[in-house]
Design an enzyme around this catalytic site. Sequence first.
Site, PDB file in Angstrom:
ATOM      1  N   ASP A 184       4.415   0.768  12.130  1.00 61.80           N
ATOM      2  CA  ASP A 184       2.666  -0.081  11.296  1.00 61.80           C
ATOM      3  C   ASP A 184       2.976  -1.513  12.166  1.00 61.80           C
ATOM      4  O   ASP A 184       1.822  -1.252  12.045  1.00 61.80           O
ATOM      5  CB  ASP A 184       2.965   0.388   9.894  1.00 61.80           C
ATOM      6  CG  ASP A 184       2.417   1.619   9.402  1.00 61.80           C
ATOM      7  OD1 ASP A 184       2.573   2.719  10.441  1.00 61.80           O
ATOM      8  OD2 ASP A 184       3.246   1.412   8.369  1.00 61.80           O
TER       9      ASP A 184
ATOM     10  N   CYS B 252      -5.082  13.212  12.668  1.00 61.38           N
ATOM     11  CA  CYS B 252      -5.890  12.188  11.989  1.00 61.38           C
ATOM     12  C   CYS B 252      -5.789  11.008  13.177  1.00 61.38           C
ATOM     13  O   CYS B 252      -5.122  12.265  14.188  1.00 61.38           O
ATOM     14  CB  CYS B 252      -5.236  10.770  10.978  1.00 61.38           C
ATOM     15  SG  CYS B 252      -3.528  10.381  11.665  1.00 61.38           S
TER      16      CYS B 252
ATOM     17  N   ARG C  28       0.041  14.941  12.865  1.00 60.51           N
ATOM     18  CA  ARG C  28       1.479  14.575  11.492  1.00 60.51           C
ATOM     19  C   ARG C  28       0.864  15.764  10.153  1.00 60.51           C
ATOM     20  O   ARG C  28       0.074  15.695   9.307  1.00 60.51           O
ATOM     21  CB  ARG C  28       0.569  13.279  10.570  1.00 60.51           C
ATOM     22  CG  ARG C  28       0.241  12.165  11.309  1.00 60.51           C
ATOM     23  CD  ARG C  28      -0.743  11.044  10.893  1.00 60.51           C
ATOM     24  NE  ARG C  28       0.251  10.754   9.181  1.00 60.51           N
ATOM     25  CZ  ARG C  28       0.115   8.883   9.087  1.00 60.51           C
ATOM     26  NH1 ARG C  28      -0.689   8.389   9.508  1.00 60.51           N
ATOM     27  NH2 ARG C  28       0.780   8.415   8.234  1.00 60.51           N
TER      28      ARG C  28
ATOM     29  N   ARG D  49      -8.873   0.045   4.835  1.00 58.09           N
ATOM     30  CA  ARG D  49      -8.036   0.619   4.473  1.00 58.09           C
ATOM     31  C   ARG D  49      -6.765  -0.183   3.637  1.00 58.09           C
ATOM     32  O   ARG D  49      -5.820   0.487   2.698  1.00 58.09           O
ATOM     33  CB  ARG D  49      -7.977   1.826   4.806  1.00 58.09           C
ATOM     34  CG  ARG D  49      -8.904   2.791   4.661  1.00 58.09           C
ATOM     35  CD  ARG D  49      -8.406   4.003   5.391  1.00 58.09           C
ATOM     36  NE  ARG D  49      -6.760   4.055   5.139  1.00 58.09           N
ATOM     37  CZ  ARG D  49      -6.022   4.240   5.769  1.00 58.09           C
ATOM     38  NH1 ARG D  49      -6.462   5.051   7.701  1.00 58.09           N
ATOM     39  NH2 ARG D  49      -5.192   4.959   5.584  1.00 58.09           N
TER      40      ARG D  49
ATOM     41  N   LYS E 216       0.761  -0.914   0.121  1.00 63.11           N
ATOM     42  CA  LYS E 216      -0.199   0.490   0.041  1.00 63.11           C
ATOM     43  C   LYS E 216       0.681   1.479  -0.397  1.00 63.11           C
ATOM     44  O   LYS E 216       0.655   2.434  -1.064  1.00 63.11           O
ATOM     45  CB  LYS E 216      -0.835  -0.484   1.322  1.00 63.11           C
ATOM     46  CG  LYS E 216      -2.051   1.004   1.075  1.00 63.11           C
ATOM     47  CD  LYS E 216      -2.434   1.103   2.796  1.00 63.11           C
ATOM     48  CE  LYS E 216      -1.752   1.861   3.654  1.00 63.11           C
ATOM     49  NZ  LYS E 216      -1.310   3.189   4.218  1.00 63.11           N
ATOM     50  N   ASN E 217       1.726   1.201   0.468  1.00 60.88           N
ATOM     51  CA  ASN E 217       2.697   1.951   1.400  1.00 60.88           C
ATOM     52  C   ASN E 217       3.853   3.029  -0.413  1.00 60.88           C
ATOM     53  O   ASN E 217       4.073   4.105  -0.304  1.00 60.88           O
ATOM     54  CB  ASN E 217       3.520   2.877   1.883  1.00 60.88           C
ATOM     55  CG  ASN E 217       3.168   2.469   3.560  1.00 60.88           C
ATOM     56  OD1 ASN E 217       1.286   3.043   2.759  1.00 60.88           O
ATOM     57  ND2 ASN E 217       3.097   2.291   4.866  1.00 60.88           N
TER      58      ASN E 217
HETATM   59  C1  UD1 Z   1       3.884   6.827   6.392  1.00 60.11           C
HETATM   60  C2  UD1 Z   1       3.749   5.533   6.320  1.00 60.11           C
HETATM   61  C3  UD1 Z   1       2.465   4.907   7.827  1.00 60.11           C
HETATM   62  C4  UD1 Z   1       4.160   5.018   8.132  1.00 60.11           C
HETATM   63  C5  UD1 Z   1       4.820   6.647   8.285  1.00 60.11           C
HETATM   64  C6  UD1 Z   1       6.205   5.961   9.234  1.00 60.11           C
HETATM   65  C7  UD1 Z   1       2.639   6.025   3.511  1.00 60.11           C
HETATM   66  C8  UD1 Z   1       1.375   6.362   2.602  1.00 60.11           C
HETATM   67  N1  UD1 Z   1       2.623   6.189   5.262  1.00 60.11           N
HETATM   68  O1  UD1 Z   1       3.372   8.044   6.735  1.00 60.11           O
HETATM   69  O2  UD1 Z   1       2.124   4.154   7.376  1.00 60.11           O
HETATM   70  O3  UD1 Z   1       3.055   5.053   9.401  1.00 60.11           O
HETATM   71  O4  UD1 Z   1       5.004   6.322   7.030  1.00 60.11           O
HETATM   72  O5  UD1 Z   1       6.410   5.178   8.857  1.00 60.11           O
HETATM   73  O6  UD1 Z   1       3.520   5.696   3.150  1.00 60.11           O
HETATM   74  N2  UD1 Z   1       6.261  15.098  10.333  1.00 60.11           N
HETATM   75  C9  UD1 Z   1       6.358  15.557  10.414  1.00 60.11           C
HETATM   76  N3  UD1 Z   1       6.426  16.870   9.698  1.00 60.11           N
HETATM   77  C10 UD1 Z   1       6.716  16.662   8.422  1.00 60.11           C
HETATM   78  C11 UD1 Z   1       5.945  14.776   8.074  1.00 60.11           C
HETATM   79  C12 UD1 Z   1       5.853  14.299   8.896  1.00 60.11           C
HETATM   80  O7  UD1 Z   1       6.879  16.676  11.706  1.00 60.11           O
HETATM   81  O8  UD1 Z   1       5.996  17.527   7.053  1.00 60.11           O
HETATM   82  C13 UD1 Z   1       6.526  13.605  11.351  1.00 60.11           C
HETATM   83  C14 UD1 Z   1       5.033  13.215  11.478  1.00 60.11           C
HETATM   84  O9  UD1 Z   1       4.432  13.935  12.787  1.00 60.11           O
HETATM   85  C15 UD1 Z   1       5.166  12.078  12.372  1.00 60.11           C
HETATM   86  C16 UD1 Z   1       7.390  11.192  11.780  1.00 60.11           C
HETATM   87  O10 UD1 Z   1       7.386  12.471  11.286  1.00 60.11           O
HETATM   88  O11 UD1 Z   1       5.965  11.941  13.559  1.00 60.11           O
HETATM   89  C17 UD1 Z   1       6.838  10.311  10.867  1.00 60.11           C
HETATM   90  O12 UD1 Z   1       5.931  10.290   9.500  1.00 60.11           O
HETATM   91  P1  UD1 Z   1       6.301  10.141   8.083  1.00 60.11           P
HETATM   92  O13 UD1 Z   1       7.880   9.471   8.280  1.00 60.11           O
HETATM   93  O14 UD1 Z   1       6.065  11.576   7.041  1.00 60.11           O
HETATM   94  O15 UD1 Z   1       5.324   9.092   7.680  1.00 60.11           O
HETATM   95  P2  UD1 Z   1       3.687   9.313   6.873  1.00 60.11           P
HETATM   96  O16 UD1 Z   1       4.356   9.548   5.229  1.00 60.11           O
HETATM   97  O17 UD1 Z   1       2.499   9.879   7.261  1.00 60.11           O
END
Ligand code: UD1
Length: 420
Positions: free
Chosen positions: A307, A118, A123, A399, A22-23
């Site tokens: 995850d 969420c 996030r 999902r 999915k990711n």
């Molecule tokens: C992706 C995965 C999700 C997984 C996560 C961490 C997808 C679609 N989803 O989510 O399943 O749990 O990686 O492995 O690939 N953060 C910030 N600012 C930003 C972006 C992120 O502070 O601009 C923080 C987030 O709040 C969180 C951490 O960084 O605490 C990790 O987030 P991130 O690696 O970005 O996760 P996602 O890409 O949202």
Amino acid sequence: MSKFIITEGTPLCGKVRISGAKNSVLPIIAASLLADGQSVIEEIPYLNDVKIMCDLLKSFGAEIDISCEQNILKVNPVNITNTIAPYELVNKMRASFLIAGPVLAKMGMARISLPGGCAIGSRPVDLHLKGFAALGAEISQEHGYIEIKTNGNLKGNKVYLDFPSVGATENIIMAAVMAKGQTVIENAAIEPEITDLVTYLTAMGADIKGAGTDTIRVTGVDRLKGASHTVIPDRIEAGTFMVAAAISGGDVIIENVVPDHLKPVSAKLREAGIEVSEELSSVRVTAGESLKAIDIKTHPYPGFPTDMQAQMTSLMSRAEGTSMVIETIFENRFMHISELKRMGANIKIEGRSAVIEGITSLTGAQVKATDLRAGAALILAALGAKGITEITGIEHIDRGYVRIDEKLKALGATISRVEE
Ligand code: UD1
């Protein structure tokens, strides 16, 4: 609304085939907008999140042709005209924000609804925006939408990520592939899904070096063509079935996996006394005589994946001794714990840590899935519980898992989907 009814059963046994990740597929579908021709993507997991991403692409004007039987998706983006991702779609799935990079690169502007909070935390998207700004984009926010636009071309630059965010790394790569000059992303995420996205972009003609390391160099090219790509197997679905085998006291062969991607999960299961053996593209998980308590701390890849935290918490609630689970990635990812307690688990939460006193048996109860992996954790707990468990909120589970009930049934679980 549907629910799962799971009845105490026998140890799971047999073979299960894992679907495409999915990711991986979500950023890959978003990236297909960058091409000037049709792309063909195979091993598509037919999930609600995939449908949402396809709806988003359709709303931009792309032609989408999906074959659920063959798991193939064809995307033709030549007629895209729209640059606005509406609240109705972004609100359904946070990963919709991954559309920002490709739309910005292709159309010179993107107007994306802010994803909002969420279930597992706030996030934010500040790191994505920091990357776009470094490439020369102007960013403004109004009425719940973020507008990102360029005056002329995006220009390559150095971007240092304060945290190796998966989504930010992907979005910045996609924005940079057609920028003028070289972009260097430092402290980039190194998850296998990033490498999969880069493999696809490279097949489209992009020039990207260093995927899978913390420094990624993207040299802009003039155009990208449509390409064929096969999505990697879903390491989180695989890990979930590994825990299913362990918690039910079973013996399961999990096929279509990359064992290397499962190393953190395999290592922790072995530490807990579970046998894990690896072949080229499968793993076999055999429950041992006993289940030992272990400690887990989530980290970016190759650390233990956030995850898989909820699923391991279910397993540890039945282990001998005291386990500690520390969640370092998301601030609110213990929502499954109050539901596990309804099933008899003995768990205390202290900040970002959960202390679990293992008990010999959980008992079935009415519980609610509050997010995707929390839902998976409840299914796993139910497989190892006495009596009947009723899980509502299963739209969250759908999902991210392709026909999880049917796959579990084929392994011997007593699970039924009841439409209310
Ligand atoms: C992706 C995965 C999700 C997984 C996560 C961490 C997808 C679609 N989803 O989510 O399943 O749990 O990686 O492995 O690939 N953060 C910030 N600012 C930003 C972006 C992120 O502070 O601009 C923080 C987030 O709040 C969180 C951490 O960084 O605490 C990790 O987030 P991130 O690696 O970005 O996760 P996602 O890409 O949202």
